[in-house]
Design an enzyme around this catalytic site. Structure first.
Site, PDB file in Angstrom:
ATOM      1  N   GLY A 263     -10.672 -12.011  22.424  1.00 20.96           N
ATOM      2  CA  GLY A 263     -10.283 -12.506  21.110  1.00 20.96           C
ATOM      3  C   GLY A 263     -10.409 -11.436  20.050  1.00 20.96           C
TER       4      GLY A 263
ATOM      5  N   ASP B  78     -16.188 -24.952   8.824  1.00 21.26           N
ATOM      6  CA  ASP B  78     -15.004 -24.418   9.510  1.00 21.26           C
ATOM      7  C   ASP B  78     -14.805 -25.126  10.847  1.00 21.26           C
ATOM      8  OD1 ASP B  78     -12.752 -22.876   9.670  1.00 21.26           O
ATOM      9  OD2 ASP B  78     -13.764 -21.111  10.488  1.00 21.26           O
TER      10      ASP B  78
END
Length: 599
Positions: free
Chosen positions: A11, A129
């Site tokens: 990622g 988040d």
């Protein structure tokens, strides 16, 4: 870093990258998250250090596992976390390609996410988040919540005001520049569950202005009808515009539709992972009681009390809830509530024949004013009392009423049973815990089932269920017989339960002979009026009982109205239509009851 071997990059983001590494000694895979500090703002640096400190302190089975962290050459914050082989939820939704997840799997994921958020909120931590790309799946498809880069630690009554997060998951109050609290995470979680259910985002628009307009108006498309109404309503409640009307994570965990999945999580979770208290073992969570076919068997029960609060819910298996009947209370992580689950085998009632005699030993629970473990005192080893049950129909239902009560106090049948007194049982006197052989319908305020509500007889003070015997040992001990008959209607089925208690007073001692005479007189009068007592039920001609029933109905209706559960309210009030019950007659007997009460 020398302890890890870098395998590949999995990622990359605006502030760093994620690398798959293997521990050289453990041979176990982890994720190395490297957050770049160079050429970043002070706010970004503070956020990176805060994430490193925060992830190191949280411990929950549904939050990513923390392994290690350090600052590398002053340029990178390195965090080692557990590796989730299943990828993130956003990838899982893309792989679904129109094949919807089952409701059972979605409920299990929702419960795990709620437990993670409840743990964070109880420790005054805002995630800020919560989105599908930050929800990870393990190999066995369990949830792990990660990425605490935007998390904020609040004081007790503090609110956040910074506009941070992903726009599609932002709550209306955040977009309106209003200080927000833990309910913002509930909104974001509602968006995630909606996306996992419908396989599309809850709020999507071509430009930011249109997206903000949809979010502030809380306009969402209907969810697929393949899911139950209760589950869809639960998701809609998380997406309410006003944060005051949104339920908290702890309140959602108590929703009746999620109870089976909460119980499964409690049974599977390890005590060391903060879901089950450390002094309890998973084996003690559920105790099943079955009776062998022999005529005589001994049942040894043991009950613990961890405080002065007792939450008991009787539940009965139904097509929607295929699990063993359980008495349970859910642990609230922000307080010191106890977790007690007691499972009752459904075959218990069917296996007890009409002439089966068994012996039981019970314990007395000492209630303490503080939330400290109370002592469990067992009675001395004596000849146990004998109880025989005669089954008239296919099921038995027993009710229990406190022995000591005032002359005018009448307990409503729908209220929870009072705790036992702290009085230590004397020798020769035994109490019978009928709750341990009880099978009760699922009737609660949160999950009304009108067709399952049993009619419980409202016992009065002159009708005690057990007769206390205080007698001094005489030269020739005479056994006392106390017959208690109660009639209960359940599911259009008449059940008569006869309690015959034989107390052998070989070791008992009384203060005077008057107690023995009173006991004998009471027993004889009870035997003489047993025929009329057998037929006692809810007296529809009693103004006081009818007034109490109507009061309970009105309270129940008001609570359903407040919770906006209009379908259940309609089912509840349907029998009181113009062609069903006369409102005029109802007003007449209610007025009479008020007049008589005033006199």
């Amino acid at each position: 870093m020398e302890q890890y071997e870098v395998l590949e990059q999995i990622g990359k983001g605006a502030f760093g990258s994620a690398l798959l590494v293997r521990h050289k000694v453990e041979k176990k895979k982890y994720v190395l998250k490297k957050i770049r500090l160079a050429r970043q703002t002070d706010r970004t640096r503070r956020s990176a250090h805060q994430e490193m400190q925060l992830i190191a302190t949280v411990r929950n089975p549904f939050i990513v596992e923390y392994k290690d962290s350090w600052v590398e050459k002053g340029c990178y914050v390195c965090i080692i976390i557990g590796y989730c082989e299943g990828g993130d939820m956003a990838e899982a939704i893309k792989r679904a390609t129109g094949d919807h997840f089952s409701e059972e799997k979605l409920c299990k994921w929702l419960v795990q996410l709620l437990m993670a958020l409840d743990y964070l909120h109880a420790n005054h931590i805002l995630h800020r988040d919560v989105k599908c790309s930050n929800i990870f799946l393990t190999r066995d498809q369990s949830i792990r919540l990660g990425d605490f880069g935007l998390a904020k630690i609040l004081t007790s009554d503090d609110l956040a005001s910074s506009v941070v997060g992903t726009p599609s998951y932002m709550c209306p109050e955040l977009l309106a520049d209003i200080p927000y609290g833990t309910k913002s995470d509930i909104w974001s979680l509602g968006c995630c569950i909606y996306e996992m259910t419908a396989l599309r985002p809850a709020f999507k628009a071509f430009d930011m202005q249109a997206l903000i307009s949809k979010i502030t108006k809380s306009i969402v498309s209907p969810l697929p009808t393949r899911y139950s109404g209760a589950f869809r309503g639960l998701i809609k409640s998380m997406l309410r515009k006003s944060p005051e009307h949104r339920p908290s994570a702890a309140e959602l965990l108590k929703h009746p539709h999620l109870q089976p999945y909460v119980l499964q999580v409690h049974l599977k979770s390890s005590p060391a992972r903060n879901i089950i208290p450390s002094h309890q073992s998973p084996i003690d969570k559920v105790k099943k009681m079955t009776f062998p076919t022999e005529s005589m068997c001994r049942s040894k029960g043991r009950r613990n009390s961890l405080g002065n609060e007792r939450i008991v819910t009787f539940s009965k298996p139904s097509p929607e809830r295929k699990f063993t009947s359980s008495i349970q209370s859910i642990k609230d992580y922000s307080t010191t509530r106890s977790v007690k689950d007691l499972s009752i085998d459904v075959s218990l009632v069917e296996e007890v024949s009409s002439k089966t005699t068994f012996t039981t030993r019970t314990s007395s629970i000492v209630k303490t004013p503080k939330r400290t473990p109370s002592k469990t005192i067992t009675t001395p080893q004596l000849e146990p009392p004998k109880v025989s049950y005669n089954r008239v129909n296919r099921s038995e239902l027993l009710s229990r009423t406190p022995v000591n009560r005032s002359a005018r106090v009448i307990r409503r049948a729908s209220l929870p049973l009072p705790l036992p007194s702290s009085e230590t049982p004397k020798r020769g006197v035994s109490s019978i815990s009928i709750l341990e052989q009880l099978e009760s319908p699922d009737v609660s305020v949160n999950s009304p089932r009108i067709d399952r509500i049993a009619e419980f007889p409202l016992a009065s003070s002159e009708d005690p269920p057990f007769l206390k015997l205080h007698g001094r040992r005489s030269p020739t001990p005479t056994p006392q017989h106390c017959v208690i008959d109660q009639s209960i209607t359940k599911d259009k089925c008449m059940v008569e339960a006869f309690h015959i208690i034989d107390v052998d007073d070989d070791d008992g001692r009384s203060d005077s002979s008057s107690g023995r005479n009173n006991a004998a007189a009471a027993a004889s009068s009870r035997a003489g009026s047993s025929e009329s007592t057998r037929q006692r039920r809810f007296d529809t001609s009693s103004y006081q009982q009818r007034a109490e029933a109507l009061e309970g109905l009105l309270e129940f209706s008001a609570q359903l109205l407040q919770q906006e559960r209009y379908d259940e309210l309609g089912v509840l009030l349907k029998p009181f239509g113009p062609e069903k019950v006369s409102p005029r007659e109802t007003a007449i007997w209610l007025t009479k009851s008020f007049k008589e009460t005033g006199l």
